[in-house]
Write an enzyme that holds these catalytic residues in place. Structure first.
Site, PDB file in Angstrom:
ATOM      1  CE  LYS A   1     -12.931 -10.432   7.611  1.00 21.82           C
ATOM      2  NZ  LYS A   1     -13.294  -9.613   8.798  1.00 21.82           N
TER       3      LYS A   1
ATOM      4  CB  SER B   1      -7.908  -0.363   5.922  1.00 17.96           C
ATOM      5  OG  SER B   1      -7.698  -1.266   6.897  1.00 17.96           O
TER       6      SER B   1
END
Lengths: 311, 311
Positions: free
Chosen positions: A50, A75
């Site tokens: 990511k 989260s």
């Protein structure tokens, strides 16, 4: 145009990411009668792919926007990726996290310099809080998967893989929010030699599989999968890419995900998170068409709670 | 002479082993204020460094001895290493295993072509059965640690590490039967630039620590450690090497071993067995003298029972 955009993205994010290794396992290749190359984004900075998209999206911002910072709600891996990317580029990062997020995730975000705002654990509260910070700080909202610069950044993992193995016939990637599989498919199309992209998706959260059939974005009805990185829905930026460039999506059961994860840990001696096991589970399940082919598999991340393993 | 023997050993075993990667972790280096290089023998063929010594000992045999095969008794990594080495060199391998050895270990030995003889789970029965096979088949008994060719073979991991990082100040290795730490110390002495070897040993099986103090081979009184590869005693071939070439042995508790193992899994995203965590546990415990130094750490293997993790 897309090819150039991918190249520009890769060139600018390089100083901020690891060039991750590509590993092979004779035993796992033998199990599927194919030549399998695993792209190990579990060794990536922040523990997952990511950071590629996060860095790329932040580098796209104007100087003023950078000063005002970026905000996201997550989260999971995107929260860590944005925090670390922003710190390394010198941009403030505001991270909205649900109050019930695991302590270890909060600690990781904090260690990377992200400024955490806790909120009640509903998607509405998360969005409301992120929007409030966006307005208060003038910060730019970063979406983990439905953003063209994020998609392009995520695609760079496949560019690196194809640099090492230019003759791949197929690349398998996981399907969650759609950012990684869209980027993978673009990179495979523009940098491979007739290299096709196959998505692996948990049957429990089969929104992408159903979306390809119906031709419109379908929603998941539950989030009941161990693959916690793949519980989200497709978006309007990545769905058309997936429609055009992904060859097929293979659904896998929870047991198949755990089995693939166990095999990779046991045979390859590497730690991957459940979401990372989904593409190899798909290959294990449907191996016939891929026999004797050269196959890339994206291992997307390694951020797993060691105290809560499925085996 | 020893330097040449190490070089000859390395040159001849190379076709049979992996050149394993050396990995770094910013976070783990920061924790000990040093520059730490992990030599990843958990990625080695058969899952541990033991194949280095096994191959080297088998290649030393005459043609006749090779035809008669090799025999060993082991419930662990050496059984797998001998089986795979023997198969790849074309030599029969007879493996005596205690009847209570885990099924997964028996299956691994079998998959590598080792011919298993089960016996009651006592050291006497293991030795008696191995000796019977030795006489019946004319096979050569291979000892996992107290054999000069095994020691030289094990030392080649450090030669590879020093090839990549010639300026290491220290190398940390685990202390069990003494074969790996002796080979490590020889390679560090003859191929390093004033590179010193530090052993990490579980306090529960501190025979080597006590042997260095008393000047004679002491025995372990229990085998009560999670580091199942380090429960054995030193031998008369490796003890003198350890006396002469190992700078120091650091004892670590069971909790310290588990903590180091957890850190390496969590931060480096790799699977190591408990024995592999012992040298880094030693460095974590006694970091002051090693501050700002360049340090190699041997991660000896990755054969762990995923269903029985200590966290």
């Amino acid at each position: 145009m897309i090819k150039e955009d991918l190249q520009v993205s890769y060139d600018r994010i390089r100083p901020y990411i690891h060039h991750t290794p590509v590993l092979q396992s004779r035993q796992l290749s033998a199990m599927v009668d194919a030549d399998v190359y695993f792209k190990c984004e579990n060794f990536q900075r922040s523990g997952s792919f990511k950071i590629r998209g996060a860095v790329n999206a932040i580098l796209e911002l104007s100087e003023t926007d950078r000063q005002n910072g970026v905000v996201t709600h997550s989260s999971g891996n995107f929260a860590q990726a944005v925090s670390l990317s922003a710190r390394n580029i010198g941009v403030p990062a505001y991270i909205v996290m649900p109050s019930n997020a695991p302590e270890v995730k909060k600690a990781a975000v904090q260690s990377y310099g992200g400024q955490i705002t806790l909120c009640p654990p509903t998607i509405e509260d998360r969005e409301k809080n992120a929007d409030r910070i966006r307005l208060e700080k003038g910060a730019t909202l970063l979406h983990p998967s439905n953003d063209i610069n994020v998609i392009l950044g995520h695609g760079t993992a496949t560019m690196e893989l194809l640099e090492e193995q230019p003759d791949l016939d197929y690349i398998f990637g996981p399907v969650g929010g759609g950012g990684l599989i869209a980027g993978t498919a673009l990179a495979a199309h523009f940098f491979g030699k007739n290299c096709k992209t196959i998505g692996g998706e948990p049957a429990e959260v089969d929104d992408a599989y159903r979306s390809l059939i119906s031709g419109k974005i379908e929603k998941n009805e539950t989030t009941n999968t161990i693959a916690d990185g793949l519980r989200t829905n497709l978006g309007h930026h990545n769905f058309p890419v997936i429609q055009n460039y992904v060859e097929k999506i293979v659904l896998v059961s929870e047991a198949e995900i755990v089995q693939a994860m166990h095999l990779i840990w046991e045979r390859m001696k590497i730690v991957i998170e459940p979401s990372s096991a989904v593409p190899f589970a798909a290959l294990l399940k449907e191996k016939e068409p891929f026999k004797n082919k050269k196959i890339g598999v994206i291992l997307s991340g390694g951020n797993v709670d060691l105290a809560n393993l499925p085996f």
